[in-house]
Write a protein that holds these residues in place. Structure first.
Motif, PDB file in Angstrom:
ATOM      1  N   ASP A 228       0.851  -1.318  -0.042  1.00 22.69           N
ATOM      2  CA  ASP A 228      -0.073   0.003   0.081  1.00 22.69           C
ATOM      3  C   ASP A 228       0.875   1.211   0.090  1.00 22.69           C
ATOM      4  N   ASN A 229       1.998   1.325  -0.804  1.00 21.84           N
ATOM      5  CA  ASN A 229       2.795   2.343  -0.852  1.00 21.84           C
ATOM      6  C   ASN A 229       2.410   3.263  -2.170  1.00 21.84           C
ATOM      7  N   PRO A 230       1.728   4.348  -1.878  1.00 19.52           N
ATOM      8  CA  PRO A 230       1.530   5.349  -3.079  1.00 19.52           C
ATOM      9  C   PRO A 230       2.824   5.713  -3.768  1.00 19.52           C
ATOM     10  N   ASN A 231       2.355   5.737  -5.279  1.00 16.42           N
ATOM     11  CA  ASN A 231       3.241   6.244  -6.099  1.00 16.42           C
ATOM     12  C   ASN A 231       3.313   7.662  -6.317  1.00 16.42           C
ATOM     13  N   ILE A 232       4.025   8.336  -5.863  1.00 17.32           N
ATOM     14  CA  ILE A 232       4.166  10.162  -5.949  1.00 17.32           C
ATOM     15  C   ILE A 232       4.876  10.569  -7.229  1.00 17.32           C
ATOM     16  N   SER A 233       5.215   9.830  -7.982  1.00 15.42           N
ATOM     17  CA  SER A 233       6.006  10.220  -9.046  1.00 15.42           C
ATOM     18  C   SER A 233       5.413  11.190  -9.982  1.00 15.42           C
ATOM     19  N   GLN A 234       4.015  11.145 -10.094  1.00 16.27           N
ATOM     20  CA  GLN A 234       3.381  12.184 -10.945  1.00 16.27           C
ATOM     21  C   GLN A 234       2.583  13.462 -10.133  1.00 16.27           C
TER      22      GLN A 234
END
Length: 247
Positions: A228-234
């Motif tokens: 449940d690790n959000p991808n913040i790249s965008q």
């Protein structure tokens, strides 16, 4: 934390509970502290994973004086630590509003793959003076917004600090017209755990940001071991701090 410091901490908890007429055992106090810590951690991660959190951190110093007399004085008792806060973005901000990191990078002067001629013109504080231009209608001459503000402050000071005769007119001073009013909201703030990081260096700032994001449940997206690790790249994340290191 030394034994003496731990004892003082527990005593403060006991005194606080005693003030509200609660007397409980040491085990209950330990359970209360663990429960509050777990609740705070869950709140931090829920807010951080929503991508609608703003982070703030700053340095603070603690002098951990030894309670045991030493023959030689030591200067190692001063610890440089970092505190952190998380608070939610308000006024209807959504995650989609923050999904613009690629666009910002495309227009950044730090991007070596972008031609400078294609970048928008640089802005400065002077551009803020033209966000809300004054009316050019000369048919009804009136004070500028700046002069209206100065006039109101003068009247307030006169009625509050001037001769007693003018005190009666304070309630009659009109409010200024709002140009673009931002609604007031009650904002909740959640404190993060203090970090044993000296952020007076560039590497210290990087470590502080990474640790604070981790407390908000945001980790390296390439780490597949974290669920449940959000991808913040965008996405864009707001971080408030004194980032000047002098290096």
């Amino acid at each position: 934390m030394s034994h003496d410091q731990m004892r003082k901490f527990y005593q403060k908890v006991i005194n606080t509970l005693a003030c509200i007429r609660i007397s409980i055992s040491t085990d209950s106090i330990n359970a209360t502290i663990r429960s509050l810590s777990t609740e705070s951690q869950n709140t931090l991660q829920t807010l951080g994973k929503s991508l609608l959190a703003s982070y703030a951190y700053d340095n603070f110093d603690v002098d951990l004086k030894s309670q045991v007399p030493l023959a030689e004085k030591s200067n190692d008792s001063l610890k440089h630590l970092t505190s952190g806060l998380l608070f939610p973005l308000q006024h209807g901000v959504t995650a989609d509003d923050l999904k613009c990191s690629k666009e910002l990078w495309r227009q950044s002067v730090l991007n070596s793959h972008v031609q400078l001629s294609t970048l928008p013109p640089k802005r400065s504080w002077k551009d803020l003076l033209h966000i809300h231009p004054e009316s050019k209608d000369n048919s009804t001459p009136q004070l500028s917004r700046r002069n209206q503000f100065n006039m109101r402050m003068f009247l307030l000071d006169l009625c509050e600090h001037g001769p007693e005769y003018f005190h009666q007119f304070q309630s009659k001073i009109p409010e200024l017209d709002a140009v673009e009013e931002i609604p007031l909201v009650k904002m909740s703030i959640t404190a993060a755990c203090a970090m044993d990081i000296n952020n007076s260096t560039i590497s210290g700032n990087i470590c502080a940001v990474m640790e604070l994001l981790a407390q908000g449940g945001v980790h390296d997206p390439t780490d597949t071991n974290i669920l449940d690790n959000p991808n913040i790249s965008q996405y864009v994340i707001f971080i408030h701090s004194d980032l000047g290191t002098g290096e």
